[in-house]
Design a protein around this motif. Structure first.
Motif, short mmCIF file in Angstrom:
data_model
loop_
_atom_site.label_atom_id
_atom_site.label_comp_id
_atom_site.label_asym_id
_atom_site.label_seq_id
_atom_site.Cartn_x
_atom_site.Cartn_y
_atom_site.Cartn_z
N GLU A 237 29.09 25.07 67.27
CA GLU A 237 28.20 26.17 67.67
C GLU A 237 26.91 26.21 66.85
O GLU A 237 25.88 26.68 67.32
N THR A 238 27.00 25.73 65.62
CA THR A 238 25.87 25.87 64.69
C THR A 238 25.04 24.59 64.57
O THR A 238 24.43 24.33 63.54
N GLY A 239 25.07 23.76 65.63
CA GLY A 239 24.16 22.64 65.69
C GLY A 239 24.68 21.31 65.19
O GLY A 239 23.89 20.40 64.93
N HIS A 240 25.99 21.18 65.04
CA HIS A 240 26.58 19.92 64.58
C HIS A 240 27.35 19.26 65.72
O HIS A 240 28.07 19.93 66.46
N LEU A 241 27.21 17.96 65.86
CA LEU A 241 28.01 17.20 66.83
C LEU A 241 29.35 16.94 66.16
O LEU A 241 29.43 16.24 65.15
N THR A 242 30.40 17.52 66.72
CA THR A 242 31.71 17.56 66.07
C THR A 242 32.76 16.84 66.92
O THR A 242 32.88 17.10 68.12
N PHE A 243 33.50 15.95 66.29
CA PHE A 243 34.56 15.19 66.96
C PHE A 243 35.90 15.48 66.30
O PHE A 243 35.98 15.63 65.08
N SER A 244 36.96 15.51 67.10
CA SER A 244 38.29 15.65 66.53
C SER A 244 39.34 15.20 67.55
O SER A 244 38.99 14.78 68.67
N THR A 245 40.60 15.27 67.15
CA THR A 245 41.70 14.85 68.02
C THR A 245 42.76 15.94 68.10
O THR A 245 42.87 16.80 67.23
N LEU A 246 43.55 15.85 69.17
CA LEU A 246 44.73 16.70 69.35
C LEU A 246 45.81 15.85 70.03
O LEU A 246 45.51 14.94 70.81
N HIS A 247 47.07 16.20 69.77
CA HIS A 247 48.17 15.49 70.41
C HIS A 247 48.54 16.17 71.73
O HIS A 247 49.65 16.68 71.92
N THR A 248 47.58 16.18 72.66
CA THR A 248 47.81 16.74 73.98
C THR A 248 47.53 15.66 75.01
O THR A 248 46.88 14.65 74.71
N THR A 249 48.00 15.86 76.25
CA THR A 249 47.97 14.77 77.22
C THR A 249 46.93 14.94 78.34
O THR A 249 46.71 14.01 79.10
N GLU A 250 46.33 16.11 78.46
CA GLU A 250 45.32 16.31 79.49
C GLU A 250 44.37 17.42 79.09
O GLU A 250 44.66 18.21 78.17
N ALA A 251 43.24 17.52 79.78
CA ALA A 251 42.18 18.44 79.38
C ALA A 251 42.62 19.90 79.40
O ALA A 251 42.40 20.64 78.44
N ALA A 252 43.24 20.33 80.50
CA ALA A 252 43.64 21.73 80.61
C ALA A 252 44.65 22.10 79.52
O ALA A 252 44.58 23.18 78.93
N THR A 253 45.59 21.20 79.25
CA THR A 253 46.58 21.45 78.20
C THR A 253 45.89 21.55 76.84
O THR A 253 46.27 22.38 76.00
N THR A 254 44.89 20.72 76.62
CA THR A 254 44.15 20.74 75.36
C THR A 254 43.46 22.09 75.15
O THR A 254 43.55 22.70 74.07
N ILE A 255 42.80 22.57 76.19
CA ILE A 255 42.09 23.85 76.09
C ILE A 255 43.07 24.99 75.85
O ILE A 255 42.84 25.86 75.00
N ASN A 256 44.19 24.96 76.56
CA ASN A 256 45.21 26.00 76.36
C ASN A 256 45.80 25.94 74.96
O ASN A 256 46.08 26.98 74.36
N ARG A 257 46.00 24.74 74.43
CA ARG A 257 46.54 24.60 73.08
C ARG A 257 45.62 25.26 72.07
O ARG A 257 46.08 25.96 71.15
N ILE A 258 44.33 25.04 72.22
CA ILE A 258 43.37 25.64 71.29
C ILE A 258 43.38 27.16 71.42
O ILE A 258 43.51 27.88 70.43
N ILE A 259 43.26 27.65 72.64
CA ILE A 259 43.19 29.11 72.86
C ILE A 259 44.47 29.79 72.39
O ILE A 259 44.43 30.83 71.72
#
Length: 370
Positions: A237-259
């Motif tokens: 949010e503050t202007g940095h290009l940020t990369f990371s990983t999660l042990h999830t298998t699809e996009a929707a699952t990833t977003i739900n895991r974070i939320i």
């Protein structure tokens, strides 16, 4: 004199153990193995193309394994392992490979799980990342996630993206890892790589201070907990290009895991933050090639276009899959479509594609019965 002789014998034995296990690791690299498993009382095993094979030869003894591993560790690491029976660290075998070790104990016996990491970072072209990913690495800011199960090549994909930035942009790249896997040689960018315990106390501690280290790009080895997730979102949010990983298998699952990692009263805010900061999700798995050794990545790719951002704001995460299906012009692709394309190109068999499909009925409808 006896003490000197005993010490000399110990050092000679230790050198022999180091040479033996290094030879094993060199042979594993030559065979294209991704992992080596060492367990006291058993023969070594290597993982090749996703499957484990026992290595012919003598059984690993507790003494030899401990001698080899402790030769790779500092006194603080040895003390920590003997106290906790858990340790992550990395070691480079010059001219052979870099390895990520996890030491543990099972049924009272010493064990080591070793991931073999190439000394040279592969390029985005070499691992066949699609054109849309080049948009991600040229962004000025935002959050990009690489997800998938253990052993799906997340670290390699992330490293290829980071090294592309290192090669083509003049930035400060800050990585926070446990442990450092790929070691980047500075090119156009300045690269700072920080390792847990060695360079910083924790992910949270490192991320809290990252803002004052003037990074343009931040790579977090893994978003493990709420604090790490919040820091990654804030960095993006503050202007940095940020990369990371999660042990999830699809996009929707990833977003739900974070939320879902946040308390209920914060979840609406997190959805709003993701709607602004999230740029894309690459979800991948490695599947065996047809009629030859080796594996190739099948990838679902989400690009956060206007439709996806609206779905996030409105809490309609389950509808994101439909947005991926209809977002082909933006470079989005479903896992089924990725598997189908690999099958059409003759790179994988129909059976492999169907086995790895998240929706086999849809796959059969689209690609037939093989």
């Amino acid at each position: 004199m006896a003490t000197d002789d005993t010490q000399a014998q110990f050092e000679k034995l230790s050198d022999e153990h180091y040479a033996r296990f290094t030879t094993l690791i060199r042979a594993a690299v030559a065979e294209g193995a991704s992992d080596v498993h060492l367990r006291a009382g058993e023969r070594p095993r290597v993982r090749i193309d996703g499957e484990l094979y026992e290595v012919e030869g003598p059984i690993v003894t507790e003494e030899s394994l401990r001698s080899f591993l402790y030769a790779l560790l500092g006194p603080d690491q040895i003390e920590r392992f003997e106290r906790t029976h858990e340790l992550d660290f990395a070691h480079t075998f010059p001219g052979v490979t870099r390895s990520r070790f996890n030491l543990y104990v099972q049924q009272g016996k010493l064990c080591a799980s070793t991931r073999l990491i190439p000394e040279v970072v592969p390029t985005m072209e070499q691992i066949q990342l699609p054109p849309v990913v080049y948009n991600f690495v040229n962004l000025p800011a935002g959050l990009v996630l690489v997800t998938g199960p253990t052993g799906s090549g997340k670290s390699t994909t992330l490293a290829a993206m980071i090294d592309y930035i290192n090669t083509h942009r003049r930035t400060h790249i800050l990585t926070i890892e446990d442990p450092i896997e790929y070691v980047f040689q500075q090119k156009r960018s300045m690269v700072s790589q920080r390792e847990m315990s060695l360079d910083t106390l924790s992910y949270h501690h490192a991320l809290r201070h990252a803002f004052r280290q003037d990074p343009d790009v931040v790579m977090i080895g893994e978003m493990r907990d709420l604090e790490t997730m919040q820091a990654a979102i804030t960095l993006a949010e503050t202007g940095h290009l940020t990369f990371s990983t999660l042990h999830t298998t699809e996009a929707a699952t990833t977003i739900n895991r974070i939320i879902d990692s946040f308390p209920p009263h914060q979840q609406a805010q997190v959805r709003a933050q993701l709607a602004v900061s999230l740029q894309g999700i690459i979800s991948q798995k490695l599947v065996p090639l047809k009629d030859r050794r080796g594996r190739i990545a099948a990838r679902e790719i989400l690009v956060c276009n206007r439709a996806v951002r609206n779905l996030l704001r409105e809490g309609k995460v389950p509808q994101i899959f439909s947005a991926i299906q209809t977002g082909v012009e933006d470079g989005m692709i479903t896992m089924n479509a990725s598997l189908g394309e690999l099958y059409r190109q003759g790179l994988i068999s129909y059976e492999t594609a169907l086995k790895n499909s998240p929706d086999r009925r849809e796959f059969v409808q689209k690609y037939g019965n093989g």
